[in-house]
Write a protein that holds these residues in place. Structure first.
Motif, PDB file in Angstrom:
ATOM      1  N   LEU A  24       0.825  -1.213   0.000  1.00  0.00           N
ATOM      2  CA  LEU A  24       0.000   0.000   0.000  1.00  0.00           C
ATOM      3  C   LEU A  24       0.858   1.262   0.000  1.00  0.00           C
ATOM      4  O   LEU A  24       0.591   2.223  -0.738  1.00  0.00           O
ATOM      5  CB  LEU A  24      -0.903   0.008   1.237  1.00  0.00           C
ATOM      6  CG  LEU A  24      -1.991  -1.054   1.313  1.00  0.00           C
ATOM      7  CD1 LEU A  24      -2.627  -1.059   2.697  1.00  0.00           C
ATOM      8  CD2 LEU A  24      -3.054  -0.824   0.239  1.00  0.00           C
ATOM      9  N   ASP A  25       1.886   1.263   0.812  1.00  0.00           N
ATOM     10  CA  ASP A  25       2.712   2.453   1.015  1.00  0.00           C
ATOM     11  C   ASP A  25       3.507   2.832  -0.227  1.00  0.00           C
ATOM     12  O   ASP A  25       3.908   3.988  -0.372  1.00  0.00           O
ATOM     13  CB  ASP A  25       3.662   2.205   2.190  1.00  0.00           C
ATOM     14  CG  ASP A  25       3.943   3.468   2.973  1.00  0.00           C
ATOM     15  OD1 ASP A  25       3.029   4.294   3.127  1.00  0.00           O
ATOM     16  OD2 ASP A  25       5.087   3.632   3.445  1.00  0.00           O
ATOM     17  N   PRO A  30      -3.324   3.013  -4.679  1.00  0.00           N
ATOM     18  CA  PRO A  30      -3.735   1.869  -3.852  1.00  0.00           C
ATOM     19  C   PRO A  30      -5.216   1.532  -3.985  1.00  0.00           C
ATOM     20  O   PRO A  30      -5.619   0.409  -3.704  1.00  0.00           O
ATOM     21  CB  PRO A  30      -3.396   2.322  -2.431  1.00  0.00           C
ATOM     22  CG  PRO A  30      -3.330   3.809  -2.496  1.00  0.00           C
ATOM     23  CD  PRO A  30      -2.822   4.132  -3.865  1.00  0.00           C
ATOM     24  N   GLU A  31      -6.027   2.493  -4.438  1.00  0.00           N
ATOM     25  CA  GLU A  31      -7.447   2.210  -4.651  1.00  0.00           C
ATOM     26  C   GLU A  31      -7.666   1.220  -5.795  1.00  0.00           C
ATOM     27  O   GLU A  31      -8.760   0.671  -5.953  1.00  0.00           O
ATOM     28  CB  GLU A  31      -8.211   3.510  -4.921  1.00  0.00           C
ATOM     29  CG  GLU A  31      -7.867   4.207  -6.224  1.00  0.00           C
ATOM     30  CD  GLU A  31      -6.652   5.138  -6.139  1.00  0.00           C
ATOM     31  OE1 GLU A  31      -6.432   5.906  -7.101  1.00  0.00           O
ATOM     32  OE2 GLU A  31      -5.936   5.084  -5.116  1.00  0.00           O
ATOM     33  N   ILE A  54      -6.369  -1.016   6.068  1.00  0.00           N
ATOM     34  CA  ILE A  54      -6.356  -0.645   4.648  1.00  0.00           C
ATOM     35  C   ILE A  54      -7.429   0.369   4.285  1.00  0.00           C
ATOM     36  O   ILE A  54      -7.379   0.942   3.196  1.00  0.00           O
ATOM     37  CB  ILE A  54      -6.481  -1.885   3.734  1.00  0.00           C
ATOM     38  CG1 ILE A  54      -7.908  -2.426   3.734  1.00  0.00           C
ATOM     39  CG2 ILE A  54      -5.488  -2.964   4.099  1.00  0.00           C
ATOM     40  CD1 ILE A  54      -8.179  -3.305   2.538  1.00  0.00           C
ATOM     41  N   TYR A  57      -6.623   3.674   2.609  1.00  0.00           N
ATOM     42  CA  TYR A  57      -6.053   3.571   1.260  1.00  0.00           C
ATOM     43  C   TYR A  57      -7.112   3.273   0.200  1.00  0.00           C
ATOM     44  O   TYR A  57      -6.813   3.261  -0.989  1.00  0.00           O
ATOM     45  CB  TYR A  57      -4.984   2.469   1.230  1.00  0.00           C
ATOM     46  CG  TYR A  57      -3.782   2.767   2.088  1.00  0.00           C
ATOM     47  CD1 TYR A  57      -2.680   3.435   1.562  1.00  0.00           C
ATOM     48  CD2 TYR A  57      -3.743   2.394   3.431  1.00  0.00           C
ATOM     49  CE1 TYR A  57      -1.565   3.711   2.354  1.00  0.00           C
ATOM     50  CE2 TYR A  57      -2.639   2.667   4.225  1.00  0.00           C
ATOM     51  CZ  TYR A  57      -1.560   3.332   3.680  1.00  0.00           C
ATOM     52  OH  TYR A  57      -0.459   3.606   4.462  1.00  0.00           O
ATOM     53  N   GLN A  58      -8.339   2.985   0.649  1.00  0.00           N
ATOM     54  CA  GLN A  58      -9.463   2.697  -0.244  1.00  0.00           C
ATOM     55  C   GLN A  58      -9.224   1.469  -1.122  1.00  0.00           C
ATOM     56  O   GLN A  58      -9.754   1.370  -2.220  1.00  0.00           O
ATOM     57  CB  GLN A  58      -9.789   3.921  -1.113  1.00  0.00           C
ATOM     58  CG  GLN A  58     -10.177   5.147  -0.296  1.00  0.00           C
ATOM     59  CD  GLN A  58     -10.538   6.339  -1.151  1.00  0.00           C
ATOM     60  OE1 GLN A  58     -10.085   6.467  -2.281  1.00  0.00           O
ATOM     61  NE2 GLN A  58     -11.373   7.212  -0.616  1.00  0.00           N
ATOM     62  N   SER A  59      -8.382   0.563  -0.641  1.00  0.00           N
ATOM     63  CA  SER A  59      -8.187  -0.712  -1.333  1.00  0.00           C
ATOM     64  C   SER A  59      -9.301  -1.672  -0.917  1.00  0.00           C
ATOM     65  O   SER A  59      -9.998  -1.444   0.070  1.00  0.00           O
ATOM     66  CB  SER A  59      -6.833  -1.310  -0.977  1.00  0.00           C
ATOM     67  OG  SER A  59      -5.784  -0.447  -1.330  1.00  0.00           O
TER      68      SER A  59
END
Length: 311
Positions: A24-25, A30-31, A54, A57-59
């Motif tokens: 993610l970082d 990341p979405e 998470i 991050y909108q994942s």
């Protein structure tokens, strides 16, 4: 949308979170990530914490399960049953998914994982991976040297995977010849694919053996010097594979173990302790390993820019 499959049990929950956080970082979008977790016994608390981690991050994250009967006849060994989830990909992921990245949870991703498709030498592939660096059981499996890949990261073409029944055939081989499968699902997949896999750049699975006797490894793997050097200086995925490499175990010799803790500090498991599992035998072996420290320190200095970015 890039789909990422990781299987894990409760024992490895902190490391699963650390792998996900590193992905993610370092991802610009990341979405556009969808995590599919093969749940090998995660607690409800762990699942809640992962969802919360998470969310900013909108994942996407979903969990998939297998009935215990699926694991009949499979050895647990030190890896746990969760490693076998990837052999059931045809059953546990949505049939509309075309490509999926399978990644181990003893890894850290320091590149943008959404760029992995750009690093493929061809779009005509079934499975793409990096060869296993160092010793591998290729001879016992009847494979050519350098044709044995490491399962730490695999990019899979799911229509091809299903067409050739790769998972089912690997499970059959594994149950019939467990003595040949030193690394259970990895050995079985290598036997079924029989060298017919696509080679990813070394940076997508930077393995510790590359740090040892660098010149010898280059000759063994038939890779250019600049590829090995790039995998040390600027890896996109660091794989803490093998004994003495796990950052969370006392006495880890991995030159880049600090980077693991950089990302773990950003997870709900930031306060985890180092596991001291040393016995007298391990202590003696660690003393012998001290002779390797000079070489590791030398290689570590080659990764200084990456280390400085994770302070």
């Amino acid at each position: 949308m890039l789909h990422i499959f990781i299987s894990c049990d409760e024992n490895y929950a902190p490391h699963l979170a650390t792998t996900i956080m590193s992905i993610l970082d370092n991802c610009q979008k990341p979405e556009a990530l969808s995590f599919i977790i093969g749940d090998g016994g995660l607690s409800s608390d762990t699942i809640s914490r992962l969802h919360a981690m998470i969310a900013p991050y909108q994942s996407q994250i979903t969990f998939t399960y297998l009935h215990e009967s699926k694991f009949e006849g499979l050895e647990v060994k030190r890896y746990g049953l969760s490693i076998y989830f990837r052999l059931y990909l045809s059953e546990v992921i949505d049939p509309s998914i075309q490509h999926i990245v399978c990644i181990d949870c003893d890894t850290i991703v320091v590149g943008d994982i959404t760029t992995i498709m750009d690093d493929l030498p061809t779009q005509d592939f079934t499975l793409a991976a990096v060869e296993n660096i160092g010793r591998s059981p290729y001879k016992s499996l009847g494979l050519e040297k350098g044709k044995y890949f490491n399962c730490g990261l695999m990019l899979i073409n799911m229509p091809r995977w299903k067409e050739y029944n790769i998972g089912e055939r690997a499970l059959y081989f594994l149950r019939k010849h467990p003595e040949l499968c030193l690394y259970p699902e990895q050995s079985a997949l290598n036997k079924i694919l029989d060298g017919q896999w696509t080679q990813l750049p070394l940076v997508w699975n930077a393995q510790r053996p590359a740090y040892k006797i660098l010149e010898k490894r280059m000759d063994e793997q038939h890779r250019a010097e600049h590829e090995f050097l790039e995998s040390i200086k600027k890896p996109k995925m660091i794989h803490y594979m093998g004994k003495g490499s796990k950052p969370w175990e006392y006495g880890s010799l991995h030159p880049l173990k600090d980077i693991y803790f950089y990302y773990r500090a950003k997870t709900p498991w930031a306060s985890g302790n180092i596991v001291n599992n040393k016995t007298l035998k391990k202590s003696i072996l660690s003393y012998i390993e001290l002779q390797k420290l000079y070489k590791y320190h030398k290689r570590r200095s080659m990764s200084q820019e990456l280390l400085d970015a994770h302070r």
